[in-house]
Design a protein around this motif. Sequence first.
Motif, short mmCIF file in Angstrom:
data_model
loop_
_atom_site.label_atom_id
_atom_site.label_comp_id
_atom_site.label_asym_id
_atom_site.label_seq_id
_atom_site.Cartn_x
_atom_site.Cartn_y
_atom_site.Cartn_z
N CYS A 21 10.03 -10.03 1.95
CA CYS A 21 9.15 -8.94 2.34
C CYS A 21 7.74 -9.52 2.52
CB CYS A 21 9.14 -7.89 1.23
SG CYS A 21 7.86 -6.64 1.41
N CYS B 85 5.41 -7.91 -0.74
CA CYS B 85 5.67 -8.22 -2.15
C CYS B 85 6.52 -9.47 -2.34
CB CYS B 85 6.35 -7.04 -2.84
SG CYS B 85 8.09 -6.85 -2.44
N CYS C 289 10.21 -4.61 2.45
CA CYS C 289 11.36 -4.16 1.67
C CYS C 289 11.28 -2.62 1.54
CB CYS C 289 11.34 -4.82 0.30
SG CYS C 289 10.06 -4.21 -0.78
N CYS D 138 8.20 -1.38 -0.45
CA CYS D 138 6.88 -1.47 0.21
C CYS D 138 6.79 -0.52 1.39
CB CYS D 138 6.59 -2.90 0.63
SG CYS D 138 6.35 -3.98 -0.79
ZN LIG Z 1 8.11 -5.48 -0.61
#
Ligand SMILES: [Zn+2]
Length: 250
Positions: A56, A59, A70, A73
Amino acid sequence: MNSRGRTGTVKAALKRTAIDLLYPRRCMICHGPAPWGEYICPECEPELPVIESRRCRKCGKPVEDFEALCPDCEKNPHQYDRGIGIYRYDSVMREAVSYLKYKGRREYGEAMGIYAAESARSELMTWNPEIIVPIPIHPARLRERGYNQAEVIARAVSEESGIRMAPDALQRKDTTSAMKNLSVRERYSNLSKVLVAGPGLSGIRSALIVDDIYTTGATVDAGARVLRDAGISRIYFLSVCIGGGFMVSY
Ligand SMILES: [Zn+2]
Ligand SMILES: [Zn+2]
């Protein structure tokens, strides 16, 4: 020494050698004595669950090839700018972290910090944070454990990367309210209330938050919000492990 090499300062290396002479280190995977000058047995090192897949872009959690963010997020606008976790929180890392937290194996935190700093070297160079800030643990845990595992990890990251350690930048108020039965959202708002900014942050523009495990990001977000309110505009995180699900770890 692993294939990625090490950038630690001579001073840090000498200090580690002196500590080695006094207390032979144990390998965080098999718990046997680590070979001289090493943190993990060469046979155990391949068991470290390094994340090699696509990540991601916010993160750093593993994602499918077509995803930029992801699912976490996508839903949550986080308080930090970017972050990365190095290992999947699998059974190997779960055991290593539990020895670090509950069985006094402080040296596992040093090993984790060194490996994390090595693995995230290019991110650390790009982000170029001015200070390293460990997530503080509850004062009662600190008294019982004798150390904050995130601070042990953060110090190793600091020695390895040369980025200045700011151990008191985030402080945790002594509250005894049990958080066990709270939802993730309630824990998040509770955490924001228990973390406060320490002294000496004026003029600091960027910080790297360090913790042992990143799960939902609630802890890092709470810390990031406090640092942002203190005037720090660029905030990153480095965690040793990254887990899925909605379990917040303290
Ligand atoms: Zn993420
Ligand atoms: Zn081993």
